[in-house]
Design an enzyme around this catalytic site. Structure first.
Site, PDB file in Angstrom:
ATOM      1  N   ARG A  66     -16.517  10.324 -17.281  1.00 30.46           N
ATOM      2  CA  ARG A  66     -16.991   9.035 -16.553  1.00 30.46           C
ATOM      3  C   ARG A  66     -16.037   7.810 -16.355  1.00 30.46           C
ATOM      4  NH1 ARG A  66     -22.193  11.384 -18.029  1.00 30.46           N
ATOM      5  NH2 ARG A  66     -22.998  12.735 -16.221  1.00 30.46           N
TER       6      ARG A  66
ATOM      7  N   LYS B  37      -6.720   1.600  -5.598  1.00 27.37           N
ATOM      8  CA  LYS B  37      -6.714   2.706  -4.995  1.00 27.37           C
ATOM      9  C   LYS B  37      -6.459   3.770  -5.540  1.00 27.37           C
ATOM     10  CE  LYS B  37      -7.158   0.838  -0.245  1.00 27.37           C
ATOM     11  NZ  LYS B  37      -6.508   0.600   1.115  1.00 27.37           N
TER      12      LYS B  37
ATOM     13  N   LYS C 278      -0.283  -9.060  -2.961  1.00 20.23           N
ATOM     14  CA  LYS C 278      -1.356  -7.966  -3.010  1.00 20.23           C
ATOM     15  C   LYS C 278      -2.643  -8.584  -3.980  1.00 20.23           C
ATOM     16  CE  LYS C 278      -2.562  -3.458  -2.951  1.00 20.23           C
ATOM     17  NZ  LYS C 278      -1.964  -2.023  -2.762  1.00 20.23           N
TER      18      LYS C 278
ATOM     19  N   GLU D  28     -12.101  -3.371   0.492  1.00 20.84           N
ATOM     20  CA  GLU D  28     -11.811  -3.358   1.787  1.00 20.84           C
ATOM     21  C   GLU D  28     -12.668  -3.710   2.629  1.00 20.84           C
ATOM     22  OE1 GLU D  28      -8.205  -0.932   2.405  1.00 20.84           O
ATOM     23  OE2 GLU D  28      -8.865  -0.429   4.498  1.00 20.84           O
TER      24      GLU D  28
ATOM     25  N   ASN E 280      -3.052  -2.764   5.780  1.00 25.24           N
ATOM     26  CA  ASN E 280      -2.657  -1.526   6.513  1.00 25.24           C
ATOM     27  C   ASN E 280      -1.810  -1.939   7.691  1.00 25.24           C
ATOM     28  OD1 ASN E 280      -4.103  -0.157   4.799  1.00 25.24           O
ATOM     29  ND2 ASN E 280      -6.092  -0.678   5.878  1.00 25.24           N
TER      30      ASN E 280
ATOM     31  N   HIS F 196       0.602   6.616   9.576  1.00 27.81           N
ATOM     32  CA  HIS F 196      -0.072   7.890   9.299  1.00 27.81           C
ATOM     33  C   HIS F 196      -0.068   8.832  10.244  1.00 27.81           C
ATOM     34  CE1 HIS F 196      -2.762   5.647   6.034  1.00 27.81           C
ATOM     35  NE2 HIS F 196      -1.539   6.303   5.464  1.00 27.81           N
TER      36      HIS F 196
ATOM     37  N   HIS G 240       6.812   8.287   3.544  1.00 30.61           N
ATOM     38  CA  HIS G 240       5.769   7.335   4.027  1.00 30.61           C
ATOM     39  C   HIS G 240       6.315   5.967   4.272  1.00 30.61           C
ATOM     40  CE1 HIS G 240       1.969   5.150   3.968  1.00 30.61           C
ATOM     41  NE2 HIS G 240       2.317   4.226   3.182  1.00 30.61           N
TER      42      HIS G 240
END
Ligand code: GLY
Length: 373
Positions: free
Chosen positions: A122, A144, A228, A238, A246, A253, A267
């Site tokens: 956990r 993220k 950032k 977000e 983004n 993407h 990427h």
């Protein structure tokens, strides 16, 4: 030069340290944060060959017991199968709640190890030691984490913050040029979002950043991480402004999905092209002077960064196929895609009422600009 930045998130606040030689100091920097002197290091085969011994020596030197796994390098490692085997390895190594996980690698290792840390027992603490330009300026900061699924990239994951980020800019010296350029697209992004002065600095210093100048590299990573950190401190999950990060990514993407997330287009290359498409779209909608689009193109061209669709074997670029990918973007809300647009360099904003025809026109122009076979 200031070399550390704080991400402000109350009790979960943490430092990002940037500079050459941090790997050799990692043990001493991590030791004060540990609940018990045990870590589990997740890395990949490239790092094992090039840098792992330096990290392990620095952990050994301060008495930190270290176990770990070495995973295959590459995007395919960010999968359910590797998540399962990583969790197995962590449990077999008797990781406890006080054991800290170290993610030592690029974005793939950071995202996978961060996600595993968020669900093991956990939640166990984790530290990011990013080793690519892309992960140093973007994915290692902000929490993220996640894996890819057949439905798309990063669709399963969590927001889970590290306890510390150590960005050793000297390690970038062993990166292939293509990887460096991929990361550089994310650096340019910060200038375009809200820091025109940084963009101008990159126009003067981008070649030095890519060419290996340690001072210029550290400055670029620091400025990017500071940008950032500001955004993440203000909007961790977000709900609003973090979506500005983004910029170029909705297009990117779609391009990556169309090329099967393969080696044909990384990427970062997709982001580089996506930044230009986002600026083209902004100009077409009357938000952005066309001079700023040209200035962005000139900067990317000068450094040999991709600014238009590449001709790739087996890929037939089609507007309808590209726009179809927008529907599976994570940022779709009530069926509407939120685009990041710009009023100019350093002036990005969010918009969820972009006419689909304008997007199609921008993509059609990009397809028409492809070299004839
Ligand atoms: N890479 C975008 C973000 O972290 O929000």
């Amino acid at each position: 030069m200031k070399t550390d930045i704080r991400v402000l998130l109350g009790e979960r606040s943490y430092d990002i340290r940037v500079g050459p030689g941090l790997l050799a100091q990692a043990g001493g920097l991590i030791r004060p944060l540990l609940a018990s002197p045990r870590v589990f290091v997740v890395t990949d085969e490239n790092l094992e060959r090039l840098h792992l011994s330096r990290l392990r020596d620095s952990l050994d030197a301060v008495g930190i017991e270290n176990h770990g796994v070495v995973l295959p390098a590459g995007e395919q490692t960010k999968s359910f199968a590797h998540l399962e085997s990583l969790l197995d390895a962590m449990l077999e190594a008797r990781c406890e709640r006080g054991t800290t996980v170290i993610a030592f690698g690029g974005g793939v290792i950071g995202d996978l190890a961060g996600f595993a840390s968020s669900i093991l027992l956990r939640g166990v603490p984790f530290v990011q030691i990013p080793t690519t330009l892309l992960s140093q300026v973007d994915s290692s900061v902000g929490g993220k984490t996640g894996i890819n699924t057949p439905q798309g990239k990063n669709l399963v994951g969590s927001f889970y913050q590290p306890r510390l980020v150590l960005a050793d800019t000297e390690v970038l010296g062993t990166l292939p040029e293509r990887e460096l350029k991929s990361g550089y697209a994310e650096v340019v992004k910060y200038g375009l979002i809200d820091d025109a002065e940084f963009f101008a600095w990159l126009e003067d210093n981008g070649a030095a950043v890519l060419g290996g100048d340690l001072g210029a590299r550290a400055q670029a990573v620091l400025t990017s991480c500071a940008a950032k950190a500001r955004v993440v401190s203000a909007d961790e999950c977000e709900a609003g402004q973090r979506a500005l990060l983004n910029l170029g990514h909705t297009f990117a993407h779609a391009l990556e999905a169309e090329t099967g997330f393969g080696e044909g287009l990384t990427h970062g290359e997709a982001v580089s092209i996506g930044l230009v498409l986002a600026f083209e779209l902004s100009a077409r909608l009357g938000h952005c002077p066309s001079g700023d689009v040209q200035r962005l193109r000139r900067h990317l061209d000068a450094l040999g960064m991709p600014a238009g669709l590449p001709a790739l074997p087996g890929v037939e670029w089609k507007v309808e196929r590209l726009t179809a990918h927008f529907a599976s973007d994570k940022k779709v809300k009530d069926g509407r895609v939120t685009f990041v647009l710009a009023k100019g360099i350093g002036q990005a904003f969010l918009s969820s009422d972009v006419p689909p025809e304008a997007v199609a026109e921008v993509l059609a122009k990009a397809v028409a600009a492809l070299p004839r076979p």
